[in-house]
Scaffold this active site. Structure first.
Site, PDB file in Angstrom:
ATOM      1  N   SER A  80      49.663  34.240  28.189  1.00 43.72           N
ATOM      2  CA  SER A  80      48.675  34.524  27.148  1.00 43.72           C
ATOM      3  C   SER A  80      49.042  33.784  25.860  1.00 43.72           C
ATOM      4  CB  SER A  80      48.572  36.038  26.947  1.00 43.72           C
ATOM      5  OG  SER A  80      47.460  36.367  26.147  1.00 43.72           O
ATOM      6  N   ASP A 105      39.697  36.629  34.718  1.00 43.28           N
ATOM      7  CA  ASP A 105      40.281  36.931  33.412  1.00 43.28           C
ATOM      8  C   ASP A 105      39.166  37.298  32.433  1.00 43.28           C
ATOM      9  OD1 ASP A 105      41.492  36.763  30.813  1.00 43.28           O
ATOM     10  OD2 ASP A 105      43.081  35.524  31.661  1.00 43.28           O
ATOM     11  N   HIS A 127      43.272  39.750  33.013  1.00 37.00           N
ATOM     12  CA  HIS A 127      44.188  39.033  32.117  1.00 37.00           C
ATOM     13  C   HIS A 127      45.589  39.625  32.151  1.00 37.00           C
ATOM     14  CE1 HIS A 127      45.177  36.517  28.649  1.00 37.00           C
ATOM     15  NE2 HIS A 127      45.759  37.575  28.103  1.00 37.00           N
TER      16      HIS A 127
END
Length: 284
Positions: free
Chosen positions: A156, A226, A254
């Site tokens: 991320s 995601d 995610h």
């Protein structure tokens, strides 16, 4: 109400709308750090709670900020993953990943950015880069791990941090998982109604640009499911990477894609690291 009154009323409404919009934009600009960085101070658990041996590490960044992390040793002479985590929580919220990487035969050094967990200070883009760079130096200079055994890993927001670090040092490999191309790119999609949203971004975190400068093997990991960072960001990051690169398509959201993908994730990661010469045995 005559025509002049109508015009005046219209101008007042317009002026009010402009003031409200300006106030919204100002608030969005000033609150960016709070929106982006969502640290937690208290540690929820330690690797010992998951049955893992670890060393509690304290080290200073170049600007004197006190940082903390965990070093989990792997097999002697084996690869070590330098773990740059995402924007929320702290290192204690990554135990599932630590267990998974341990089972793969990887040592791991995971650290908290400034302002996260037991690390002091306040996070910002320059600071998170300094923190990652100091974590690298801790592994190389204080732990004596050769750069050719270190795999820089970012998930991320950590993907942008990891890509920038890998562009400045020479690790064995880089893994960028569920990362956006840049923060302005993501902001433009999250706030399509906000004019000049790209220019309002105080933070860049330009993963795609950093990837263009990376010279080690690169693995980009992303899921079409995601819900926070759209899949096309992963595709664009892969296109930006030069040289030896691979793309691992996983499933899930995610925050849980690496778990929900099971063997697809672990075998794909092991296959890449084996090919990159990082000392990981390829899964059958």
């Amino acid at each position: 109400m005559n025509g002049q009154d109508v015009v005046q009323a219209g101008l007042l409404v317009l002026a009010g709308a402009v003031v409200a919009a300006a106030a919204y934009l100002l608030a969005l600009y000033l609150r960016q750090a709070r929106l982006l960085y969502q640290p937690t101070a208290a540690l929820a658990a330690t690797p010992a709670d998951a049955g893992l041996v670890y060393e509690d590490v304290r080290f200073p960044a170049a600007d004197g900020t006190a940082l903390s992390g965990w070093y989990l040793p792997g097999p002697p002479g084996g690869p070590v993953l330098l773990f740059c985590h995402g924007n929320a929580g702290n290192i204690s919220h990554r135990l599932e990943s630590l267990v998974l990487f341990h089972r793969m035969g990887l040592g791991v050094f995971i650290f908290d950015y400034r302002g996260y967990g037991r690390s002091s200070g306040t996070p910002d883009e320059a600071g998170t880069h300094l923190d990652a760079l100091e974590a690298w130096r801790w592994l190389v200079e204080r732990r004596g791990i050769p750069p050719g055994r270190i795999v820089v890993f970012g998930r991320s927001l950590g993907g942008a941090v990891a890509a920038r670090l890998a562009a400045e040092v020479r690790p064995a490999a880089l893994v960028v998982e569920s990362a956006f191309t840049s923060l302005p790119d993501l902001a433009a999609e999250l706030f399509p109604h906000v004019p000049l949203v790209r220019r309002l971004c105080r933070f860049r975190y330009n993963t795609r640009e950093h990837l263009r400068r990376v010279r080690c093997p690169v693995l980009v990991v992303h899921s079409p499911e995601d819900e926070i960072v759209p899949f096309h960001h992963g595709e664009a990051n892969f296109e930006a990477a030069t040289g030896d690169k691979a793309f691992l398509r996983i499933t899930g959201g995610h925050n849980d894609g690496f778990l929900r993908s099971g063997a697809t994730y672990t075998a794909g990661l092991a296959r890449f690291l084996h090919r990159a010469g990082a000392g990981v045995r390829e899964a059958p």
